[in-house]
Structure formats: C-alpha cells, structure tokens
Design an enzyme around this catalytic site. Structure first.
Site, PDB file in Angstrom:
ATOM      1  N   LYS A  12      -1.131   3.442 -28.038  1.00 52.60           N
ATOM      2  CA  LYS A  12      -1.870   4.976 -28.410  1.00 52.60           C
ATOM      3  C   LYS A  12      -2.269   4.902 -29.983  1.00 52.60           C
ATOM      4  O   LYS A  12      -2.560   3.753 -30.295  1.00 52.60           O
ATOM      5  CB  LYS A  12      -0.985   6.267 -27.962  1.00 52.60           C
ATOM      6  CG  LYS A  12      -0.504   5.837 -26.453  1.00 52.60           C
ATOM      7  CD  LYS A  12       0.176   7.084 -25.767  1.00 52.60           C
ATOM      8  CE  LYS A  12       0.532   7.114 -24.485  1.00 52.60           C
ATOM      9  NZ  LYS A  12       0.971   8.014 -23.769  1.00 52.60           N
ATOM     10  N   SER A 214       7.184   7.494 -19.001  1.00 49.55           N
ATOM     11  CA  SER A 214       8.602   7.314 -19.449  1.00 49.55           C
ATOM     12  C   SER A 214       9.541   6.250 -18.704  1.00 49.55           C
ATOM     13  O   SER A 214      10.373   6.371 -18.561  1.00 49.55           O
ATOM     14  CB  SER A 214       8.994   8.771 -19.066  1.00 49.55           C
ATOM     15  OG  SER A 214       8.410   9.829 -19.488  1.00 49.55           O
TER      16      SER A 214
HETATM   17  P1  13P Z   1       5.281   6.981 -22.133  1.00 47.63           P
HETATM   18  O1  13P Z   1       5.703   5.647 -21.797  1.00 47.63           O
HETATM   19  O2  13P Z   1       5.632   7.330 -23.541  1.00 47.63           O
HETATM   20  O3  13P Z   1       5.534   8.129 -21.209  1.00 47.63           O
HETATM   21  O4  13P Z   1       3.533   6.808 -21.951  1.00 47.63           O
HETATM   22  C1  13P Z   1       3.015   6.328 -20.932  1.00 47.63           C
HETATM   23  C2  13P Z   1       1.564   6.099 -21.074  1.00 47.63           C
HETATM   24  O5  13P Z   1       0.802   7.119 -21.334  1.00 47.63           O
HETATM   25  C3  13P Z   1       1.377   4.507 -21.130  1.00 47.63           C
HETATM   26  O6  13P Z   1      -0.211   4.448 -21.044  1.00 47.63           O
END
Ligand code: 13P
Length: 256
Positions: A12, A214
């Site tokens: 991200k 998660s």
């Molecule tokens: P998390 O693993 O932080 O929940 O994020 C999942 C995600 O959106 C991966 O693209």
C-alpha cells in the site's frame, strides 16, 4: 496441473526507498528460508520498485499496486502497463477494494486494467470481496462472483488460466478480523465454479486464488491448507521481513 502457491505482499502507501532497501537486505539474508516451492512477490509503491528489483532475492518477484489501462497519453500522474512491464514487473493488482472504494474504480475500469495488464505481458491479480453490509445481507457469493465475471470479461480461456484472483473481504482488511478458513474456501470454490461455467473446468483448475484480509504468520497456514486457496495477499504483515519469512515458512509447511 498443480498450482504453485503464491505469497504476495501489498505494501500500500508504506515504505520509503530507504525502508524498502532495508527490507530487501533483511529478506536477502534469510532467502534460504524461502525455497523454490512457493512463489513470492512484493507490490511496492512505484518509487520503491527500482530498489526492490535490484535487491530482492531472486525468488521474490516485482509487483505493482495499480496501473492505467491506456498504453500512453495525457494522463497526468498515471503509469502505463508497458512502463511497468519494461521495468520487470511481473504482477499488477487490479481492483483492490481501496481503489474501488476510495478512488471510485468501477468493475468496467477494473476489467480494462486487467486486459491492459495481460496485453503488456504481465500477470493480473484481480481483487474481489464483499463489504460488511453485503456480508450481513447474505449476498457475498453474488457480489464476489459478479466482480469476477465483470473483471474477466472479454478474456480468452488461456488468458483467464493465468490470472490470479485475490479474495479479500473488505471488512477483514486491516481489521484484525479474518474470514474463517471454511468461509474463505466456500467463496474460493464459488469463484472457481463461475470460471468453470464460462471457460471450462480445466481453465478454472489453473487459476490461482489467494485469500487476503488480516493474514498473519499464525493464521496463514489455515487458509492455504484449504483446497481452493493457493496463497495469500498480505498487507500489514508483509511490511516486516521477519514476519514475511515466517509466513513463507508457514506456507511451505503446508505445501510439503
Ligand atoms: P491486511 O493484511 O493489512 O489486512 O491487508 C490486506 C490487503 O488489503 C492486501 O491487499
């Protein structure tokens, strides 16, 4: 044909170049733990892709989080598929729920992106998933299979076979809550069924389906152990090299 598991990190909007370099260095020191029975990828911010390409262990492929569907043009701030391909990018996410929700991406735009990624010779990772009210309304299957159908529209069976689908329930992303492995398996199986309906069972059996939301070192094995789940798309827990290696080891433990 057996599907090779895929552990993919989605960073991200996290990590500077210096932070990405430190991650790659640390992962490099533990690369023996990755082995070659699982595929790995990191989808970093665009500015980190260069250092990742140069420094990640060879088992870990380069991924991008977004792309524009056009080959080139007056689209200030966008990156074209050919630019990513030239750069050595293997995987590109399309339709992540954050893009759909925060940046208004429609199924139609996501489909254009999927096609553009494939035309540029890369692998599309089509992200799908229901939000919490859709889950409460009991329409998870309809929402997710609809997103898959739209996302893959106009593709040949051969193209579909190479696509990766990431099932990420929106309510599980970054929340510490996960789908149960049973529920994730149910949805993954429905995804495979809808692909089989259109493109045949052989094509559907080649598509890799990831679970995301998660995912952590201590729960990843329970998802990957499911018949129709071939890996994970991981946000937060992919930012730390020790945690990435722990997830790699957990996935390898299931494969063996
Ligand atoms: P998390 O693993 O932080 O929940 O994020 C999942 C995600 O959106 C991966 O693209």
């Amino acid at each position: 044909m057996a599907r090779i598991p895929l552990l993919m990190g989605n960073w991200k909007m996290y990590k500077t170049v210096a932070e990405a370099r430190a991650f790659a260095e640390a992962l490099g020191q533990q690369s023996a733990a990755l082995g070659d029975d699982v595929e790995y990828a990191i989808c970093g911010p665009f500015t980190t892709l260069h250092v990742l390409r140069v420094m990640l262990p060879t088992q870990v492929k380069l991924g991008a989080q977004n792309v524009h569907p056009e080959k080139e043009g007056a689209y200030t701030g966008e990156i074209a598929p050919g630019m990513l391909a030239e750069f050595g990018t293997k995987y590109v996410l399309a339709g992540h729920s954050e893009r759909r929700m925060l940046f208004g991406e429609s199924d139609q735009l996501v489909n254009q992106k999927v096609r553009a990624i494939l035309e540029a010779g890369m692998t599309a990772v089509l992200c799908v998933g229901e939000n919490s009210s859709q889950k409460q309304d009991g329409i998870t299957k309809e929402v997710v299979t609809g997103q898959v159908r739209h996302g893959l529209e106009g593709l040949t069976a051969e193209q579909v076979a190479g696509v990766v689908i990431a099932y990420e329930p929106v309510w599980a992303i970054g929340s510490g809550k996960t789908a149960t492995p049973d529920d994730a398996q149910y949805v993954a199986k429905e995804i495979r069924a809808i692909i089989a309906e259109k493109h045949g069972a052989d094509t559907a059996s080649q598509v890799r389906i990831l679970y995301g939301g998660s995912v952590k070192p201590d729960n990843i094995a329970s998802f990957v152990a499911e018949d129709d789940i071939d890996g994970a798309l991981v946000g937060g827990a992919s930012l730390d090299p020790t945690s990435f290696v722990a997830m790699a080891e957990a996935v390898r433990g299931v494969v063996r």
